[in-house]
Write a protein that holds these residues in place. Sequence first.
Motif, PDB file in Angstrom:
ATOM      1  N   THR A   3       5.464  -1.277  -1.235  1.00  0.00           N
ATOM      2  CA  THR A   3       4.420  -1.065  -1.350  1.00  0.00           C
ATOM      3  C   THR A   3       4.103  -0.157  -0.180  1.00  0.00           C
ATOM      4  O   THR A   3       2.490  -0.018   0.102  1.00  0.00           O
ATOM      5  CB  THR A   3       2.582  -1.720  -1.577  1.00  0.00           C
ATOM      6  N   TYR A   5       3.658   3.275   2.563  1.00  0.00           N
ATOM      7  CA  TYR A   5       4.401   4.276   2.252  1.00  0.00           C
ATOM      8  C   TYR A   5       4.362   5.335   3.390  1.00  0.00           C
ATOM      9  O   TYR A   5       3.965   5.062   4.887  1.00  0.00           O
ATOM     10  CB  TYR A   5       2.623   4.886   1.888  1.00  0.00           C
ATOM     11  N   ASN A 235      -1.771   8.109  -8.246  1.00  0.00           N
ATOM     12  CA  ASN A 235      -2.101   6.376  -7.743  1.00  0.00           C
ATOM     13  C   ASN A 235      -1.979   5.769  -9.005  1.00  0.00           C
ATOM     14  O   ASN A 235      -2.732   4.439  -8.967  1.00  0.00           O
ATOM     15  CB  ASN A 235      -3.587   6.900  -6.813  1.00  0.00           C
ATOM     16  N   GLN A 238       0.442   4.078  -9.918  1.00  0.00           N
ATOM     17  CA  GLN A 238       1.286   3.503  -9.089  1.00  0.00           C
ATOM     18  C   GLN A 238       0.502   1.725  -8.614  1.00  0.00           C
ATOM     19  O   GLN A 238       1.283   1.146  -8.719  1.00  0.00           O
ATOM     20  CB  GLN A 238       1.159   3.854  -7.366  1.00  0.00           C
ATOM     21  N   LEU A 276       8.851   6.751  -7.941  1.00  0.00           N
ATOM     22  CA  LEU A 276       7.918   5.711  -8.538  1.00  0.00           C
ATOM     23  C   LEU A 276       8.659   5.286 -10.425  1.00  0.00           C
ATOM     24  O   LEU A 276       8.378   4.570 -10.454  1.00  0.00           O
ATOM     25  CB  LEU A 276       6.673   5.821  -9.031  1.00  0.00           C
TER      26      LEU A 276
END
Length: 676
Positions: A3, A5, A235, A238, A276
Amino acid sequence: MSTYYSTHGRAFGYALFLFLNLASLPLTAQRAPMDPDFEKHLNQALNDSLSLEVRKKHLTFYYNLVKEIQDDSLKYERISEIVEIASNLKDSVYFHNISNVGHKLALSINKPSFVGDSHWNYAAYYLNEKEYERSYDHYHHAYKLFIEANNDYYAGKMLYNMAYISSKTYDYTGAEILLFRSIKLFEQTGSTLQRYRSFNLLGTIADDMEEFEKGLSYYTTAANLIKELDKWEYNRLQNLNNLGVRLIKMKQFDEALSYFNEALSFPEILRSSPALLAKLLDNRAYCLISLGKHENVVSSMLKAIAIRDSIDDTSGRVISRLRFANYYGKIGDSAQAIVYAKHARELASENNLKRDVLHSLEFLAVYDRKNAVSYLERHIALNKKINAEDRNLRNKFTAIQYETETYIRKNERLLKQKLQLLLISLVSIAILLLIYLNTRQRAKNKQLLLERQEQQYNEDMYLMALAQKSNLEKGRAEERKRISQELHDGIISRLFALRFKWQTIKLSGEAIMLEQHRHFLNLLEELETDIRNLSHEFRNMLYMEDKNFLNGIKTLIKEKSEIGNFTFRFDYEQAEDWENIPFITKINVQRFFEEVLQNVIKHAQATEVTVSIYRDMKVLIFKITDNGKGFSQSQLKKGIGIKNLENRSSKLKGNLEVQSTLNVGTVICLCIPINN
């Protein structure tokens, strides 16, 4: 699941930067050579489709131009961008040379935000190199500097990255503390995206600690923030992947599969997010394999590994090969399982992914039975080494966190002292301001008092002069009265007696003498008559002076009527009462009539004017009515005349009323209260 970024680095939007900033370069870089291909070289340095050597060559050309800039602040900003690009060129020597120049320049400028930025560059580089201790230390320095620069947003990002490193070393408690601090800063700066990422990382940490309900709570909080983001569709996918991975850790593969399938139903969004897409394909295949559904999983896994190889996703490439090792182990193909496990170990070793090396050794120990003991020994040794390193790092991170907490408490104490000092200063300023205003107001009041006293003195002097004049006139009147009385009661009586006695005397003689005698007697009678008339005139003058106020008003009206060519009527009641009003009131009333009649002459064009003076209980009423052209009440402008009338009314504590109608006339009434 990862996770993490890339918040340790900055976005590489350099094309826009070039457009906005290169035009100003000749103004700041006073000695910079003017190369028409300047922009092209920087764009080539950003082109990751070129070889590293070619990109480095173009970046070096740009760096040589930047060195000629005279403005140190602008020079540092450009060098910082070069350092970011250099961190991706896989040349540590080149990176350190450039970053050292930038760091020294930032220190020479002595600006906390610049020094913090230089530490950020180092931290991002070491994080990519998996040198967590050095990366954490630089993030910590950057955090303190950004706090000093009052940049809460960047300070929050440093805490986030420190939390990410702590989670990588299994310091979950420390990571949670740092994340909650970062969330507090992001709430103050209004950064929804960074809050979203922080709650996602909290969810991952909770899952790793097998606190799944707690993790679900964090993921739900993150999901509630998604619609406030610019790229909320990405998002959302995600977040679905994170929820699916959580269920994988809970061994709930059927439920996890539904999340991955839902996310993969948005191919248009995933087309622009290959990393992703690879995660979702690989995670879905893993669920199917775990459920014993081996059909059609290889194509998805091959697609995922191809995507990860193309975008150089190192961690993803290792995970894909371990998943293939698991797949071949499940279907009984040990040889292929060993091949993929060895390949995963090689990649993990090359990129310092020690945890992935451990996983690959576990697979090899299971499927390569001949060398199982060797793999297990390596696994045990590496695991001890990793645990020792992680323990050492956690101890260092704990010490740094303690230092950070001490620094925060110190800043909070200093901030509290500053606030107290500011409050004391504001209170002192307020007190001084109040004292100043009070002193100024008292001075104004004193000045007004002096002016009022002076005005009262002048008015008293005026009244005294009027009183003296009144006394003088009164003395003259008394003198006239005395002379009149003396003439009437004294001289006239004596003359009358003399004439009477003279007439009664019997005279005889010549006719001429008798005629002359009668002539003198007539002269004496005429003298008596003249003296009586003079006495009566004195009395008439006294009578006129006793009625001076009303006569003065009447005379004034008569004079104005002759000038204004109008007829008038003067009405009044109880003439004897008007002499009892104060002398100053008489003067102001007379001036009132002068002002009004003058306005009638100038503006009204009247032919008839009526002046009325009467008393209504305790109010004296003075009214002037004309039949002139009048005016509209809404158009009434308070000129000097009206203001004078209002001032006189105010002095007399009276009330002024003005009523007018177009083409009908005007009525002006002054009402003055009196005391009995």
